[in-house]
Write an enzyme that holds these catalytic residues in place. Structure first.
Site, mmCIF file in Angstrom:
data_model
loop_
_atom_site.group_PDB
_atom_site.id
_atom_site.type_symbol
_atom_site.label_atom_id
_atom_site.label_comp_id
_atom_site.label_asym_id
_atom_site.label_seq_id
_atom_site.Cartn_x
_atom_site.Cartn_y
_atom_site.Cartn_z
ATOM 1 N N TYR A 180 39.132 49.388 36.040
ATOM 2 C CA TYR A 180 39.095 50.241 34.858
ATOM 3 C C TYR A 180 38.058 49.676 33.869
ATOM 4 O O TYR A 180 37.747 48.482 33.880
ATOM 5 C CB TYR A 180 40.501 50.276 34.239
ATOM 6 C CG TYR A 180 40.561 50.968 32.907
ATOM 7 C CD1 TYR A 180 40.394 52.347 32.823
ATOM 8 C CD2 TYR A 180 40.750 50.252 31.732
ATOM 9 C CE1 TYR A 180 40.419 52.986 31.600
ATOM 10 C CE2 TYR A 180 40.777 50.881 30.502
ATOM 11 C CZ TYR A 180 40.602 52.256 30.445
ATOM 12 O OH TYR A 180 40.616 52.885 29.231
ATOM 13 N N THR A 182 37.668 48.416 31.020
ATOM 14 C CA THR A 182 37.723 47.185 30.219
ATOM 15 C C THR A 182 38.213 45.971 31.007
ATOM 16 O O THR A 182 38.513 44.929 30.422
ATOM 17 C CB THR A 182 38.651 47.363 29.003
ATOM 18 O OG1 THR A 182 39.964 47.685 29.485
ATOM 19 C CG2 THR A 182 38.169 48.462 28.081
ATOM 20 N N LYS A 183 38.295 46.079 32.319
ATOM 21 C CA LYS A 183 38.792 44.952 33.106
ATOM 22 C C LYS A 183 37.661 43.933 33.361
ATOM 23 O O LYS A 183 36.499 44.193 33.061
ATOM 24 C CB LYS A 183 39.403 45.448 34.423
ATOM 25 C CG LYS A 183 40.624 46.358 34.212
ATOM 26 C CD LYS A 183 41.727 45.677 33.437
ATOM 27 C CE LYS A 183 43.116 46.260 33.479
ATOM 28 N NZ LYS A 183 43.416 47.619 33.250
ATOM 29 N N ASN A 184 38.009 42.784 33.958
ATOM 30 C CA ASN A 184 37.034 41.690 34.104
ATOM 31 C C ASN A 184 35.812 42.096 34.924
ATOM 32 O O ASN A 184 34.702 41.660 34.628
ATOM 33 C CB ASN A 184 37.701 40.453 34.701
ATOM 34 C CG ASN A 184 38.699 39.826 33.738
ATOM 35 O OD1 ASN A 184 38.799 40.255 32.582
ATOM 36 N ND2 ASN A 184 39.424 38.824 34.192
#
Ligand code: PLP
Length: 381
Positions: A180, A182-184
């Site tokens: 998604y 905003t994930k790492n």
């Protein structure tokens, strides 16, 4: 008005863009060679035998539960301190989420409370590695083995994590990842399941594509063959466009982690001991994936602090108000305040601060300064 410090900025670079462009000018847009390359490299990174690329972590959780036999009438033990995707996936699988409370010092599912929640209907446990710090997987695996339960790890925050010599997914039956926005590592939307169980992986490959036994790439690369649909599946397959965004990010993942780790330590140094600000604990003998940096403030002041920080140009978020208190869960399952007091305490006190590789060190200092101003200002000032 000072310059805005965004809550998140992604890491897509020119290489990723070029790779997507190659896909867009090629013949094949859906699940094909880029997805295969992503799956190969992701398994290499996680050390887990099989990767199945999907459209989201929600899909990964849903299909993993199905692949490990969870269905109607079953119960799945999980945490209320997570994004609602975790327990929604249990409901999607036809089962009932059973929450247990969390450890106050980490926010992770408290393994000591699991056994009291096991009933004859319990089929699985979903530990969530909250903010990037792993749950006690050795203890959870031991309980699961004794009780005959599957363990599906929600690793949406924790691609890089390790604890007590154990990597994410190593002791679970499957680990579910999110890409998604905003994930790492991120592709806008995207997810994957990793498992060492080859039979489960084969079933997952069918389930991501309606339950059909031959994919479009099989039909394209080989001579046309009729396909059958032995089981009912969903439409959750990752496509080549999203996979292309992830392939090179995997080469940079540890460098990105190092940068977040450095910023994390700056935050800890700047904020530790500050009046009315508490930090969660990073465990020794572990590699925290450094996904979300959160502070705890006095419950009655959290919402005012959220607005004050935003007024100062600091992007913030709340991870999370506990799932059991969301309207649907209250209505459908009869949950109310007091059911999971430790999760509720974190939920009423937590604020997430900006944390991402492009965040400047001067910006971290500015955020620390803004938190100090907000928390030490007398109310009414
Ligand atoms: C983001 C997230 C999910 C859902 O991931 P999607 O890819 O958006 O479906 C699940 N669990 C946790 C803990 C998350 O943070």
């Amino acid at each position: 008005m000072t310059k805005k410090i965004e809550f998140f900025r992604h890491n897509i670079d020119e290489r990723d863009i070029a790779r997507v462009k190659d896909v867009l000018t090629s013949l094949f847009l859906t699940t094909g060679s880029e997805v295969a390359e992503f799956e190969r490299k992701f398994s290499e990174y996680t050390g887990l035998g099989q990767t199945v690329g999907l459209t989201s972590c929600t899909a990964a959780l849903h299909l993993s539960l199905l692949a490990f036999g969870v269905g109607r009438g079953d119960e799945v033990i999980t945490t209320p301190m997570s994004f609602c995707a975790t327990s929604n996936s249990v409901i999607h699988a036809g089962a009932k989420p059973v929450f247990v409370d969390v450890e106050p010092e980490t926010g992770n599912l408290d393994a000591a409370l699991i056994e009291k929640a096991v009933t004859p209907r319990t089929k699985a446990i979903i530990p969530v590695h909250l903010y990037g710090q792993m749950c006690d997987m050795k203890r959870i695996r031991e309980i699961a083995d004794r009780r005959g339960l599957a363990v599906i790890e929600d690793a949406a925050h924790a691609v890089e994590a390790e604890r007590d010599g154990v990597r994410v997914g190593q002791l679970g039956d499957a680990a579910c990842y999110s890409f998604y926005a905003t994930k790492n590592i991120a592709s806008g939307e995207g997810g994957a399941v990793c498992t060492n169980n080859a039979d489960a992986a084969e079933l997952l490959r069918m389930l991501r594509m309606h339950g059909i036994d031959k994919s479009a790439i099989d039909r394209y690369t080989r001579r046309y063959q009729h396909w059958d649909m032995p089981v009912l599946g969903w439409k959750y397959n990752m496509d080549n466009i999203h996979a292309a965004l992830l392939v090179d990010q995997l080469d940079r993942i540890d460098g990105l982690w190092e940068r977040r780790d450095l910023l994390w330590e700056m935050y800890e140094e700047g904020l530790s001991g500050m009046k009315d600000v508490e930090l969660l604990k990073t465990l020794p003998q572990s590699r925290h994936a450094r996904h979300l940096f959160t502070i705890l403030v006095p419950p009655g002041r959290r919402d005012a602090a959220l607005s004050a920080l935003q007024e100062k140009g600091v992007g913030v978020a709340v991870n999370y108000r506990p799932i059991h208190l969301l309207a649907y869960y209250r209505r459908e399952f009869g949950f109310s305040e007091g059911d999971f007091p430790r999760a509720e305490e974190i939920g009423s006190r937590t604020i997430s601060l900006p944390l991402y590789p492009k965040l400047g060190e001067d910006e971290v200092r500015a955020v620390v300064g803004a938190v100090r101003d907000v928390m030490t200002a007398r109310s009414g000032d």
